[in-house]
Design a protein around this motif. Structure first.
Motif, PDB file in Angstrom:
ATOM      1  N   ASN A 100     -11.024  -4.663   6.728  1.00 15.66           N
ATOM      2  CA  ASN A 100     -10.648  -3.362   7.276  1.00 15.66           C
ATOM      3  C   ASN A 100      -9.771  -2.535   6.340  1.00 15.66           C
ATOM      4  O   ASN A 100      -9.316  -1.456   6.721  1.00 15.66           O
ATOM      5  CB  ASN A 100      -9.958  -3.549   8.623  1.00 15.66           C
ATOM      6  N   GLY A 101      -9.516  -3.033   5.138  1.00 14.80           N
ATOM      7  CA  GLY A 101      -8.813  -2.252   4.132  1.00 14.80           C
ATOM      8  C   GLY A 101      -7.319  -2.136   4.307  1.00 14.80           C
ATOM      9  O   GLY A 101      -6.701  -1.199   3.783  1.00 14.80           O
ATOM     10  N   PHE A 102      -6.694  -3.083   5.016  1.00 15.29           N
ATOM     11  CA  PHE A 102      -5.247  -3.061   5.200  1.00 15.29           C
ATOM     12  C   PHE A 102      -4.558  -3.950   4.162  1.00 15.29           C
ATOM     13  O   PHE A 102      -5.204  -4.720   3.454  1.00 15.29           O
ATOM     14  CB  PHE A 102      -4.885  -3.525   6.615  1.00 15.29           C
ATOM     15  N   GLY A 103      -3.241  -3.834   4.076  1.00 17.01           N
ATOM     16  CA  GLY A 103      -2.454  -4.695   3.204  1.00 17.01           C
ATOM     17  C   GLY A 103      -1.880  -5.857   3.989  1.00 17.01           C
ATOM     18  O   GLY A 103      -1.844  -5.839   5.227  1.00 17.01           O
ATOM     19  N   ALA A 104      -1.382  -6.883   3.271  1.00 19.51           N
ATOM     20  CA  ALA A 104      -0.838  -8.069   3.931  1.00 19.51           C
ATOM     21  C   ALA A 104       0.480  -8.476   3.294  1.00 19.51           C
ATOM     22  O   ALA A 104       0.631  -8.436   2.069  1.00 19.51           O
ATOM     23  CB  ALA A 104      -1.824  -9.226   3.858  1.00 19.51           C
ATOM     24  N   ALA A 105       1.414  -8.872   4.145  1.00 18.77           N
ATOM     25  CA  ALA A 105       2.689  -9.433   3.698  1.00 18.77           C
ATOM     26  C   ALA A 105       2.861 -10.769   4.414  1.00 18.77           C
ATOM     27  O   ALA A 105       2.990 -10.806   5.633  1.00 18.77           O
ATOM     28  CB  ALA A 105       3.837  -8.497   4.031  1.00 18.77           C
ATOM     29  N   SER A 126      -7.605  -4.617  -3.409  1.00 23.18           N
ATOM     30  CA  SER A 126      -8.146  -3.520  -2.616  1.00 23.18           C
ATOM     31  C   SER A 126      -7.071  -2.682  -1.941  1.00 23.18           C
ATOM     32  O   SER A 126      -7.300  -1.514  -1.622  1.00 23.18           O
ATOM     33  CB  SER A 126      -9.103  -4.065  -1.558  1.00 23.18           C
ATOM     34  N   ALA A 127      -5.890  -3.259  -1.712  1.00 18.24           N
ATOM     35  CA  ALA A 127      -4.803  -2.525  -1.052  1.00 18.24           C
ATOM     36  C   ALA A 127      -3.471  -3.007  -1.629  1.00 18.24           C
ATOM     37  O   ALA A 127      -3.024  -2.542  -2.667  1.00 18.24           O
ATOM     38  CB  ALA A 127      -4.861  -2.739   0.454  1.00 18.24           C
ATOM     39  N   LYS A 128      -2.852  -3.989  -0.971  1.00 22.47           N
ATOM     40  CA  LYS A 128      -1.588  -4.555  -1.452  1.00 22.47           C
ATOM     41  C   LYS A 128      -1.328  -5.861  -0.718  1.00 22.47           C
ATOM     42  O   LYS A 128      -1.572  -5.972   0.479  1.00 22.47           O
ATOM     43  CB  LYS A 128      -0.432  -3.581  -1.198  1.00 22.47           C
ATOM     44  N   GLU A 279       5.863  -1.034   2.468  1.00 23.61           N
ATOM     45  CA  GLU A 279       5.264   0.215   1.993  1.00 23.61           C
ATOM     46  C   GLU A 279       3.837   0.002   1.506  1.00 23.61           C
ATOM     47  O   GLU A 279       3.562  -0.834   0.653  1.00 23.61           O
ATOM     48  CB  GLU A 279       6.096   0.804   0.852  1.00 23.61           C
ATOM     49  N   MET A 280       2.928   0.782   2.061  1.00 21.26           N
ATOM     50  CA  MET A 280       1.531   0.781   1.635  1.00 21.26           C
ATOM     51  C   MET A 280       1.379   1.845   0.548  1.00 21.26           C
ATOM     52  O   MET A 280       1.868   2.966   0.703  1.00 21.26           O
ATOM     53  CB  MET A 280       0.640   1.123   2.834  1.00 21.26           C
ATOM     54  N   PRO A 281       0.739   1.521  -0.566  1.00 20.92           N
ATOM     55  CA  PRO A 281       0.532   2.540  -1.601  1.00 20.92           C
ATOM     56  C   PRO A 281      -0.137   3.787  -1.035  1.00 20.92           C
ATOM     57  O   PRO A 281      -1.043   3.702  -0.208  1.00 20.92           O
ATOM     58  CB  PRO A 281      -0.381   1.825  -2.596  1.00 20.92           C
ATOM     59  N   ASP A 282       0.306   4.955  -1.477  1.00 24.30           N
ATOM     60  CA  ASP A 282      -0.166   6.223  -0.914  1.00 24.30           C
ATOM     61  C   ASP A 282      -1.678   6.360  -0.931  1.00 24.30           C
ATOM     62  O   ASP A 282      -2.275   6.879   0.004  1.00 24.30           O
ATOM     63  CB  ASP A 282       0.455   7.404  -1.675  1.00 24.30           C
ATOM     64  N   LYS A 283      -2.303   5.885  -1.984  1.00 19.88           N
ATOM     65  CA  LYS A 283      -3.750   6.093  -2.106  1.00 19.88           C
ATOM     66  C   LYS A 283      -4.551   5.323  -1.062  1.00 19.88           C
ATOM     67  O   LYS A 283      -5.745   5.556  -0.890  1.00 19.88           O
ATOM     68  CB  LYS A 283      -4.235   5.740  -3.500  1.00 19.88           C
ATOM     69  N   TYR A 284      -3.884   4.362  -0.360  1.00 20.31           N
ATOM     70  CA  TYR A 284      -4.596   3.590   0.655  1.00 20.31           C
ATOM     71  C   TYR A 284      -4.247   4.017   2.073  1.00 20.31           C
ATOM     72  O   TYR A 284      -4.672   3.388   3.033  1.00 20.31           O
ATOM     73  CB  TYR A 284      -4.292   2.101   0.484  1.00 20.31           C
TER      74      TYR A 284
END
Length: 292
Positions: A100-105, A126-128, A279-284
């Motif tokens: 789904n294009g999300f980031g993970a911590a 793909s994201a962070k 923080e999610m990178p702006d481009k994502y």
């Protein structure tokens, strides 16, 4: 271990959401705050509650979100406990985050996270992705006492090395620091030097000490009686029933911590570290296709 169908899986706001796939833990850390009565466990802490529908709930939740963001796990219960080896719920949730294009911590003490290095790498591309590892003592014999049912510090440092090789950013939790036990300059300096060597992005410290609440305090004191005779009485004499138990060496240790972090451009305040993690990178941060 017992299974339940949860009503929801994500909590949070302001562009960062956390999830706990499990409740309870089998790592056996003697200081674990999650044992505290305020969290209202209705089952024994080692009888892990498994949210068996977590992947389905996560997929529904992510499809409904308008903007991509970071999804965290591990704040209350380690996502890589022993049962995860067979259940694979954390792995499935990482797959859904990636799809789904999300980031993970992800926060853990376990080297089982290396099983999912493929997914963590893909999410980071793909994201962070941010991997958070707890380090409390450089002495592996002491580690066996403090954190008896999980991999030792040296192995966790190897995890940091592998993440560095994959260009996955890492944050170390240097907490808790237990008064009269692991609160020495030698211990803190050894851990910090490994953080520098493995290129961690940030280190989280809450003042070089320990917190104790009802439920957690009793378990911790029983462990002190078993492993450090006379130590409980030393704690009671110095701290009474205080919630915050700063190390007598906290001033010296905090200065050492700040200096090493500053010299090596490592994020060193909880605020800085949490901002980086969340923080999610702006481009994502684009809208989801499902909302168009």
């Amino acid at each position: 271990m017992h299974f339940t169908d949860a009503k929801g899986i994500l909590s949070g706001k302001n562009g960062y959401f956390g999830m706990n796939i499990y409740r309870g833990c089998t790592h056996g850390c003697i200081y674990c705050d999650s044992r505290s009565k305020c969290y209202q466990f209705t089952h024994p802490f080692e009888d892990i509650e498994v949210k068996q529908n977590a992947p389905e709930l996560l997929e529904q939740a992510l499809r409904s979100k308008r903007k991509k963001c970071m999804i965290g796990t591990g704040a209350m219960s380690d996502p890589y406990m022993h049962c995860e080896k067979e259940l694979l719920l954390t792995r499935r949730c990482l797959e859904i985050i990636l799809e789904n294009g999300f980031g993970a911590a992800v926060q853990t003490k376990s080297d089982l996270i290396l099983r999912d290095i493929d997914l963590l790498s893909e999410i980071n591309r793909s994201a962070k992705c941010v991997v958070q590892i707890t380090l409390t003592t450089y002495d592996d014999e002491l580690c066996k006492i403090l954190e008896p049912n999980v991999c030792n510090t040296k192995r966790r440092i190897e995890v940091l090395e592998i993440m560095q090789e994959r260009d996955i950013p890492t944050v170390v939790w240097l907490t808790p620091i237990l008064p009269f036990i692991n609160d020495t300059k030698e211990n803190i300096e050894a851990i910090l030097n490994e953080c520098v060597r493995t290129g961690v992005k940030g280190i989280i410290d809450f003042g070089m000490g320990l917190t104790l609440r009802e439920g957690d305090r009793e378990y911790y004191y029983a462990a002190l009686d078993k492993n450090f005779p006379g130590m409980k009485e030393k704690y009671i004499k110095r701290y009474g029933n205080a919630y915050e138990l700063p190390s007598p060496n906290s001033k010296e240790l905090k200065a050492l911590f700040r200096n090493i972090c500053k010299e090596n451009n490592i994020l060193s305040t909880p605020k800085e570290c949490f901002e980086f993690i969340q923080e999610m990178p702006d481009k994502y941060k684009q809208m989801s296709l499902f909302d168009l």
